[in-house]
Design a protein around this motif. Structure first.
Motif, PDB file in Angstrom:
ATOM      1  N   LEU A 395       1.170  -0.879  -0.264  1.00 60.53           N
ATOM      2  CA  LEU A 395      -0.175  -0.007   0.392  1.00 60.53           C
ATOM      3  C   LEU A 395       0.635   1.322   0.236  1.00 60.53           C
ATOM      4  CD1 LEU A 395      -3.076  -0.340   2.333  1.00 60.53           C
ATOM      5  CD2 LEU A 395      -2.710  -1.236   0.504  1.00 60.53           C
ATOM      6  N   THR A 396       0.597   2.294  -0.739  1.00 56.97           N
ATOM      7  CA  THR A 396       0.903   3.536  -0.578  1.00 56.97           C
ATOM      8  C   THR A 396      -0.035   4.253  -0.336  1.00 56.97           C
ATOM      9  OG1 THR A 396       2.430   2.633  -2.489  1.00 56.97           O
ATOM     10  CG2 THR A 396       2.559   5.108  -1.987  1.00 56.97           C
ATOM     11  N   LEU A 397       0.382   5.350   0.785  1.00 55.94           N
ATOM     12  CA  LEU A 397      -0.609   6.080   1.551  1.00 55.94           C
ATOM     13  C   LEU A 397       0.114   7.466   0.764  1.00 55.94           C
ATOM     14  CD1 LEU A 397      -0.035   4.722   5.098  1.00 55.94           C
ATOM     15  CD2 LEU A 397      -1.719   4.198   2.771  1.00 55.94           C
ATOM     16  N   ALA A 398      -1.414   9.091   1.035  1.00 57.67           N
ATOM     17  CA  ALA A 398      -1.137   9.639   0.801  1.00 57.67           C
ATOM     18  C   ALA A 398       0.087   9.960   1.376  1.00 57.67           C
ATOM     19  CB  ALA A 398      -2.667  10.271   1.162  1.00 57.67           C
ATOM     20  N   ASP A 399       0.904  10.407   2.436  1.00 54.56           N
ATOM     21  CA  ASP A 399       2.184  10.834   2.846  1.00 54.56           C
ATOM     22  C   ASP A 399       3.369   9.965   2.212  1.00 54.56           C
ATOM     23  OD1 ASP A 399       1.836   8.302   4.689  1.00 54.56           O
ATOM     24  OD2 ASP A 399       1.063   8.758   5.922  1.00 54.56           O
ATOM     25  N   GLY A 400       2.579   9.499   1.391  1.00 49.93           N
ATOM     26  CA  GLY A 400       4.374   8.391   1.380  1.00 49.93           C
ATOM     27  C   GLY A 400       4.758   7.692   1.961  1.00 49.93           C
ATOM     28  N   ARG A 401       4.786   7.026   2.336  1.00 45.76           N
ATOM     29  CA  ARG A 401       4.372   5.777   3.330  1.00 45.76           C
ATOM     30  C   ARG A 401       4.229   4.624   2.342  1.00 45.76           C
ATOM     31  NH1 ARG A 401       1.798   4.690   8.874  1.00 45.76           N
ATOM     32  NH2 ARG A 401       0.403   6.265   8.058  1.00 45.76           N
ATOM     33  N   LYS A 402       4.703   3.518   2.600  1.00 45.66           N
ATOM     34  CA  LYS A 402       4.567   2.445   1.746  1.00 45.66           C
ATOM     35  C   LYS A 402       4.289   1.330   2.576  1.00 45.66           C
ATOM     36  CE  LYS A 402       6.820   3.445  -2.726  1.00 45.66           C
ATOM     37  NZ  LYS A 402       5.661   3.156  -3.171  1.00 45.66           N
ATOM     38  N   LEU A 403       3.046   0.717   2.512  1.00 45.98           N
ATOM     39  CA  LEU A 403       2.864  -0.778   4.096  1.00 45.98           C
ATOM     40  C   LEU A 403       3.265  -2.211   3.265  1.00 45.98           C
ATOM     41  CD1 LEU A 403       0.199   0.976   5.890  1.00 45.98           C
ATOM     42  CD2 LEU A 403       2.379   1.067   6.589  1.00 45.98           C
ATOM     43  N   SER A 404       3.753  -3.402   3.441  1.00 44.11           N
ATOM     44  CA  SER A 404       3.833  -4.250   2.897  1.00 44.11           C
ATOM     45  C   SER A 404       4.311  -5.442   3.815  1.00 44.11           C
ATOM     46  CB  SER A 404       4.816  -4.111   1.643  1.00 44.11           C
ATOM     47  OG  SER A 404       4.854  -5.215   0.650  1.00 44.11           O
ATOM     48  N   ALA A 405       3.798  -6.345   2.959  1.00 43.81           N
ATOM     49  CA  ALA A 405       3.123  -7.817   3.570  1.00 43.81           C
ATOM     50  C   ALA A 405       3.768  -8.875   2.483  1.00 43.81           C
ATOM     51  CB  ALA A 405       2.133  -7.955   4.477  1.00 43.81           C
ATOM     52  N   LYS A 406       3.593  -9.985   2.957  1.00 41.00           N
ATOM     53  CA  LYS A 406       4.068 -10.966   2.272  1.00 41.00           C
ATOM     54  C   LYS A 406       2.543 -12.311   2.825  1.00 41.00           C
ATOM     55  CE  LYS A 406       6.834 -14.032  -0.629  1.00 41.00           C
ATOM     56  NZ  LYS A 406       8.045 -14.139  -1.465  1.00 41.00           N
ATOM     57  N   ALA A 407       2.566 -13.088   1.600  1.00 40.10           N
ATOM     58  CA  ALA A 407       1.529 -14.288   1.811  1.00 40.10           C
ATOM     59  C   ALA A 407       2.198 -15.589   1.358  1.00 40.10           C
ATOM     60  CB  ALA A 407       0.266 -14.221   2.174  1.00 40.10           C
ATOM     61  N   LEU A 408       2.713 -16.689   2.359  1.00 40.15           N
ATOM     62  CA  LEU A 408       3.302 -17.209   1.325  1.00 40.15           C
ATOM     63  C   LEU A 408       2.564 -18.636   1.219  1.00 40.15           C
ATOM     64  CD1 LEU A 408       6.509 -18.085   2.515  1.00 40.15           C
ATOM     65  CD2 LEU A 408       5.600 -17.020   0.749  1.00 40.15           C
ATOM     66  N   THR A 409       1.585 -18.473   2.226  1.00 40.94           N
ATOM     67  CA  THR A 409       0.038 -19.603   1.726  1.00 40.94           C
ATOM     68  C   THR A 409      -1.724 -18.890   2.230  1.00 40.94           C
ATOM     69  OG1 THR A 409       0.232 -20.675   4.299  1.00 40.94           O
ATOM     70  CG2 THR A 409       1.547 -21.742   2.626  1.00 40.94           C
ATOM     71  N   ASN A 410      -2.468 -19.971   1.809  1.00 44.48           N
ATOM     72  CA  ASN A 410      -3.903 -18.749   2.390  1.00 44.48           C
ATOM     73  C   ASN A 410      -3.263 -19.696   3.660  1.00 44.48           C
ATOM     74  OD1 ASN A 410      -3.916 -17.988  -0.662  1.00 44.48           O
ATOM     75  ND2 ASN A 410      -4.755 -19.356  -0.841  1.00 44.48           N
ATOM     76  N   ARG A 411      -4.610 -18.610   4.565  1.00 47.74           N
ATOM     77  CA  ARG A 411      -5.139 -19.495   5.478  1.00 47.74           C
ATOM     78  C   ARG A 411      -6.390 -20.358   5.507  1.00 47.74           C
ATOM     79  NH1 ARG A 411      -5.934 -17.480  10.716  1.00 47.74           N
ATOM     80  NH2 ARG A 411      -6.109 -19.824  10.892  1.00 47.74           N
ATOM     81  N   GLY A 412      -5.990 -21.429   6.432  1.00 45.44           N
ATOM     82  CA  GLY A 412      -6.714 -22.828   6.512  1.00 45.44           C
ATOM     83  C   GLY A 412      -6.360 -23.940   5.451  1.00 45.44           C
ATOM     84  N   ASP A 413      -4.792 -23.901   4.255  1.00 51.55           N
ATOM     85  CA  ASP A 413      -4.276 -24.617   3.453  1.00 51.55           C
ATOM     86  C   ASP A 413      -3.890 -25.535   5.038  1.00 51.55           C
ATOM     87  OD1 ASP A 413      -4.916 -22.994   1.442  1.00 51.55           O
ATOM     88  OD2 ASP A 413      -2.735 -22.831   0.399  1.00 51.55           O
ATOM     89  N   THR A 414      -3.371 -26.815   4.604  1.00 46.15           N
ATOM     90  CA  THR A 414      -2.368 -27.350   5.346  1.00 46.15           C
ATOM     91  C   THR A 414      -1.154 -27.191   6.278  1.00 46.15           C
ATOM     92  OG1 THR A 414      -3.651 -28.594   2.859  1.00 46.15           O
ATOM     93  CG2 THR A 414      -1.824 -29.754   4.899  1.00 46.15           C
ATOM     94  N   GLU A 415      -0.836 -26.033   5.281  1.00 44.84           N
ATOM     95  CA  GLU A 415       1.039 -25.750   6.128  1.00 44.84           C
ATOM     96  C   GLU A 415      -0.400 -24.792   6.589  1.00 44.84           C
ATOM     97  OE1 GLU A 415       1.089 -27.050   2.188  1.00 44.84           O
ATOM     98  OE2 GLU A 415       0.016 -25.568   2.993  1.00 44.84           O
TER      99      GLU A 415
END
Length: 464
Positions: A395-415
Motif C-alpha cells: 500500500l502506498t499512502l497519501a503521506d508517502g509511506r509504504k506498507l507491505s506484507a507477504k503471504a506464502l500460503t492461504n490461511r486454511g491451507d494444510t500448511e
C-alpha cells in the motif's frame, strides 16, 4: 488424407481385455473399505467437511436464484430429500442439483489445493440424498463421503485439466458416483461400472464463466451430484462404460497427462480429505493470499483510512494475477476480482459474504479504490505452485509511506490450517441466520457424533 486415429476395437475384444491395474486396485479398495478402516485424521476432517458443507449450502440457499430453483423443482415433483435450509423436500436428484449449486454460490466451499478444485461440494449433496433413500447409517455416510472425495481429488492430482476448463463439474462427477455406489453396497464390479459411466458424464465447463460472473458456473457442482446419481441408475440398468473411461477422458479429452501411478500412490495411507483447506474469505481462493497479506498490514499498522490509500500493488502467481478486473458487474464476478476484493476488505473491514453484494458493488469508495489496485504476475511465485500460493501486497499512502506484507500460503491451507473451532465458528456465522443459534448447535453436535447414528434421518431433519 491419411487416417489419423486408430480404428475402433471390436466390442468382444475390448470387453475381453482386463481393466487397467490401477482401476482394478481402486475398485477393490473402494468395495472393501469399512468405516473402521479410516484413520482418525481422515475422520476428524470428514466431520468438519460435512459440517462446513451444510453451512455453505444453507447460506447459499438464501440467494434468490437458488431459492427460486428449489421452488420450481418442488412444484413439479417432491420427495424425501431436503433442499438444505429451505424447508422444501425434493426428489433426490433434484435435491442433489440444488444443494450442489447452493454450496458453490457464496464461494465459501472447502477445497483441495493438490487436486486444484473443490471435491466435497461434488460429493456431499449426492451422498446425503442417497443416504436418506437407502436408510444409511452415519458411519456409512462418512465412509462414502471420504471415498468419493478421495477418487475425485486423485483424478485432479493425476491429470492436468485444460486451462480453458473450470474444474467444477468435471472429475467431481466420478466422486459423486463412487459415493452413491458405496451407499448402495456395490461390489467392485459395480463400482467400476458406475465410476466408468460417470467419467463420460463430465460437463464442458468454461473457465470464462467465473471471470464474467456468469452464474451458470454455480450449477456445475450441482450437475455433478445429480449425474453421480444418474450414473448409478445407468449402471443398475445394465449400461456399460468404456474400459478405462477415466484414463481416456482425463488423459486427453478434458485433461492431459493422466498418471495412473498418482491414482494409487499411498492409497489407503494418504487421505486427500485430510489435506483439504477451508475458506473464510467469501471469494475465489486465488485472492486469499493477497487478502491475508492485507490483513497482516492492517494488524501491524492499526486502523487505515481507505481514502488515504493512493495505490495498491499486488505481485502474485499467474492464476491470481488473471483476476484483475476492477469493476465486476455481478456478485460472482466480484468474487473473482482481486482489485475489488482488496478494496472491499479495506473499506468494509473483511471480505465476507456482504462484501460482494449489490450494495458493496455500488459503493463509490470501493469502486474508486479498486481502480487504484495494480496486479501483476511474479514468475518466481508461479513456480512455487501448487504447494505455495504466494502474494505480496504493498500500500502506498497519501503521506508517502509504504506498507507491505507477504503471504506464502492461504490461511486454511494444510500448511496453515484453520482450527476445528474456526470451522465451527464459520458454520455458526452462516447457519445462524438460517436455523437460529439453538438449532445450529444441535447440528454441530449431530455431525460431531455422526458415526454413532444408526440412520442419517435425524441429521437431515435438523437441516431440512
Amino acid at each position: 488424407m491419411g487416417i489419423v486415429t486408430p480404428g475402433i476395437v471390436p466390442a468382444t475384444t475390448l470387453m475381453a481385455e482386463p481393466v487397467p491395474a490401477w482401476l482394478g486396485r481402486w475398485t477393490a479398495f473402494a468395495a472393501d473399505l469399512q468405516f473402521s478402516d479410516l484413520p482418525e485424521a481422515a475422520l476428524d476432517r470428514a466431520r468438519l467437511v460435512l459440517l462446513d458443507s451444510l453451512g455453505v449450502i444453507a447460506a447459499g440457499m438464501r440467494e434468490p436464484e437458488c431459492r427460486a430453483l428449489a421452488e420450481r423443482l418442488a412444484a413439479r415433483r417432491t420427495g424425501a430429500a431436503p433442499a438444505i435450509g429451505s424447508g422444501l423436500s425434493l426428489d433426490p436428484r433434484d435435491a442433489a442439483l440444488v444443494n450442489g449449486a447452493a454450496g458453490t454460490t457464496l464461494e465459501l466451499d472447502e477445497g483441495n489445493q493438490y487436486a486444484r478444485g473443490h471435491p466435497a461440494i461434488h460429493v456431499v449433496p449426492a451422498a446425503l440424498a442417497v443416504a436418506q433413500e437407502v436408510k444409511a447409517s452415519g458411519a456409512d455416510l462418512i465412509a462414502a463421503l471420504v471415498l468419493g472425495y478421495e477418487i475425485g481429488a486423485r483424478i485432479g492430482i493425476a491429470s492436468k485439466l485444460r486451462v480453458t476448463m473450470h474444474p467444477h463439474g468435471t472429475w467431481g462427477t466420478v466422486g459423486a458416483a463412487l459415493a452413491v455406489a458405496k451407499l448402495h453396497g456395490a461390489d467392485a464390479a459395480m463400482i467400476g461400472r458406475a465410476i466408468g459411466l460417470a467419467s463420460s458424464l463430465g460437463l464442458s465447463t468454461s473457465r470464462r464463466t467465473m471471470l464474467e460472473g456468469a452464474t451458470v458456473r454455480n450449477t456445475y457442482a450441482g450437475f455433478s451430484n445429480q449425474l453421480g446419481l444418474t450414473a448409478w441408475d445407468l449402471a443398475e440398468s445394465g449400461f456399460l462404460p468404456e474400459r478405462d473411461g477415466i484414463g481416456t477422458v482425463y488423459g486427453g479429452i478434458l485433461a492431459d497427462d493422466f498418471s495412473a501411478d498418482a491414482m494409487v500412490e499411498e492409497l489407503g495411507t494418504r487421505w486427500e480429505i485430510a489435506r483439504n483447506y477451508f475458506k473464510r474469505h467469501a471469494a475465489c481462493r486465488y485472492t486469499h493470499g493477497a487478502l491475508d497479506a492485507l490483513a497482516q498490514i492492517r494488524a501491524e499498522s492499526g486502523p487505515l483510512d481507505p481514502d488515504s490509500v493512493r495505490s495498491v500493488e499486488v505481485a502474485t502467481y499467474v492464476w491470481a494475477a488473471q483476476l484483475d478486473h476492477p469493476a465486476p458487474e455481478t456478485m460472482l464476478a466480484a468474487k473473482f476480482s482481486l482489485p475489488f476484493a482488496l478494496a472491499a476488505a479495506l473499506v468494509r473491514g473483511e471480505a465476507n459474504t456482504d462484501a460482494f453484494r449489490d450494495e458493496a458493488r455500488a459503493d463509490r469508495r470501493i469502486l474508486a479504490l479498486a481502480r487504484r489496485v495494480m496486479v501483476r504476475e511474479d514468475p518466481a511465485m508461479t513456480a512455487q505452485l501448487p504447494s505455495l500460493r504466494p502474494a505480496t501486497v504493498t500500500l502506498t499512502l497519501a503521506d508517502g509511506r509504504k506498507l507491505s506484507a507477504k503471504a506464502l500460503t492461504n490461511r486454511g491451507d494444510t500448511e496453515d490450517p484453520y482450527s476445528a473451532d474456526d470451522v465451527r465458528d464459520k458454520f455458526r456465522a452462516l447457519a445462524g441466520p438460517v436455523w437460529g443459534a439453538e438449532r445450529s448447535e444441535d447440528i454441530i453436535r449431530a455431525v460431531a457424533g455422526i458415526e454413532k447414528a444408526e440412520r442419517v434421518g435425524a441429521l437431515l431433519a435438523l437441516v431440512a
